[in-house]
Write a protein that holds these residues in place. Structure first.
Motif, PDB file in Angstrom:
ATOM      1  N   PHE A 289      38.016  35.644  43.170  1.00  0.00           N
ATOM      2  CA  PHE A 289      39.208  35.710  42.108  1.00  0.00           C
ATOM      3  C   PHE A 289      38.396  36.066  41.017  1.00  0.00           C
ATOM      4  CE2 PHE A 289      40.758  33.627  38.205  1.00  0.00           C
ATOM      5  CZ  PHE A 289      41.965  33.968  38.167  1.00  0.00           C
ATOM      6  N   ALA A 290      37.200  35.425  40.662  1.00  0.00           N
ATOM      7  CA  ALA A 290      36.310  35.967  39.467  1.00  0.00           C
ATOM      8  C   ALA A 290      36.161  37.579  39.494  1.00  0.00           C
ATOM      9  CB  ALA A 290      35.047  35.123  39.176  1.00  0.00           C
ATOM     10  N   THR A 291      35.741  37.989  40.508  1.00  0.00           N
ATOM     11  CA  THR A 291      35.338  39.544  40.866  1.00  0.00           C
ATOM     12  C   THR A 291      36.780  40.087  40.532  1.00  0.00           C
ATOM     13  OG1 THR A 291      33.824  38.796  42.495  1.00  0.00           O
ATOM     14  CG2 THR A 291      34.615  41.239  42.455  1.00  0.00           C
ATOM     15  N   LYS A 292      37.671  40.078  41.178  1.00  0.00           N
ATOM     16  CA  LYS A 292      39.200  40.527  40.783  1.00  0.00           C
ATOM     17  C   LYS A 292      39.290  40.542  39.474  1.00  0.00           C
ATOM     18  CE  LYS A 292      43.840  41.014  41.913  1.00  0.00           C
ATOM     19  NZ  LYS A 292      44.079  41.934  40.942  1.00  0.00           N
TER      20      LYS A 292
ATOM     21  N   LYS B 146      37.296  42.857  37.298  1.00  0.00           N
ATOM     22  CA  LYS B 146      37.721  44.330  37.714  1.00  0.00           C
ATOM     23  C   LYS B 146      38.915  44.285  36.834  1.00  0.00           C
ATOM     24  CE  LYS B 146      39.461  47.250  41.174  1.00  0.00           C
ATOM     25  NZ  LYS B 146      40.154  47.255  42.254  1.00  0.00           N
ATOM     26  N   ASP B 147      39.779  43.682  36.903  1.00  0.00           N
ATOM     27  CA  ASP B 147      41.028  43.878  36.052  1.00  0.00           C
ATOM     28  C   ASP B 147      40.935  44.031  34.538  1.00  0.00           C
ATOM     29  OD1 ASP B 147      42.594  43.718  38.497  1.00  0.00           O
ATOM     30  OD2 ASP B 147      43.181  41.656  38.255  1.00  0.00           O
TER      31      ASP B 147
ATOM     32  N   ALA C 131      41.866  47.205  32.133  1.00  0.00           N
ATOM     33  CA  ALA C 131      42.311  46.947  30.783  1.00  0.00           C
ATOM     34  C   ALA C 131      41.598  47.546  29.797  1.00  0.00           C
ATOM     35  CB  ALA C 131      42.822  45.501  30.673  1.00  0.00           C
ATOM     36  N   ALA C 132      40.329  47.061  29.513  1.00  0.00           N
ATOM     37  CA  ALA C 132      39.388  47.448  28.563  1.00  0.00           C
ATOM     38  C   ALA C 132      39.461  49.014  28.282  1.00  0.00           C
ATOM     39  CB  ALA C 132      38.299  47.079  28.472  1.00  0.00           C
ATOM     40  N   GLN C 133      39.348  49.730  29.589  1.00  0.00           N
ATOM     41  CA  GLN C 133      39.308  51.203  29.735  1.00  0.00           C
ATOM     42  C   GLN C 133      40.548  51.758  29.189  1.00  0.00           C
ATOM     43  OE1 GLN C 133      38.320  51.592  33.945  1.00  0.00           O
ATOM     44  NE2 GLN C 133      36.253  51.641  33.329  1.00  0.00           N
ATOM     45  N   VAL C 134      41.647  51.391  29.613  1.00  0.00           N
ATOM     46  CA  VAL C 134      43.117  51.703  29.225  1.00  0.00           C
ATOM     47  C   VAL C 134      43.189  51.565  27.785  1.00  0.00           C
ATOM     48  CG1 VAL C 134      45.732  51.316  29.206  1.00  0.00           C
ATOM     49  CG2 VAL C 134      44.226  51.384  31.473  1.00  0.00           C
ATOM     50  N   LEU C 135      42.932  50.291  27.230  1.00  0.00           N
ATOM     51  CA  LEU C 135      42.907  50.105  25.796  1.00  0.00           C
ATOM     52  C   LEU C 135      42.026  51.185  25.059  1.00  0.00           C
ATOM     53  CD1 LEU C 135      43.281  46.262  25.129  1.00  0.00           C
ATOM     54  CD2 LEU C 135      44.730  48.019  24.594  1.00  0.00           C
ATOM     55  N   GLU C 136      40.849  51.551  25.459  1.00  0.00           N
ATOM     56  CA  GLU C 136      40.017  52.423  24.933  1.00  0.00           C
ATOM     57  C   GLU C 136      40.705  53.726  24.685  1.00  0.00           C
ATOM     58  OE1 GLU C 136      35.174  53.532  24.887  1.00  0.00           O
ATOM     59  OE2 GLU C 136      36.164  52.884  26.745  1.00  0.00           O
TER      60      GLU C 136
END
Length: 75
Positions: A3-6, A9-10, A14-19
């Motif tokens: 769960f922590a890995t997913k 990753k999520d 999200a950070a990449q999209v916001l950037e």
């Protein structure tokens, strides 16, 4: 652990999209925040919690979003 890995990753995605939005379409972030505000405090609270989680991965992006929306997270 899975769960922590997913989650990480999520959050990274999200950070990449916001950037990209911060750089190329900053007005869309403001429009999205306005739409969240119109939906009610529950939506803005969840978005704020999400920004706090993203801060670990991309603090500069989170700061840019906070400045653009003029709605800094609490805490």
């Amino acid at each position: 652990a899975a769960f922590a890995t997913k989650r990480d990753k999520d959050l990274t995605q999200a950070a990449q999209v916001l950037e990209v939005l911060v750089e190329d379409r900053p007005g869309d972030i403001d429009l999205a925040w306005e739409a969240l505000v119109e939906r009610g405090s529950g939506w803005t609270k969840r978005a704020t919690v999400g920004l706090k989680a993203l801060e670990r991965f991309a603090p500069e992006v989170v700061h840019a979003v906070e400045v653009m929306t003029a709605h800094p997270r609490n805490g």
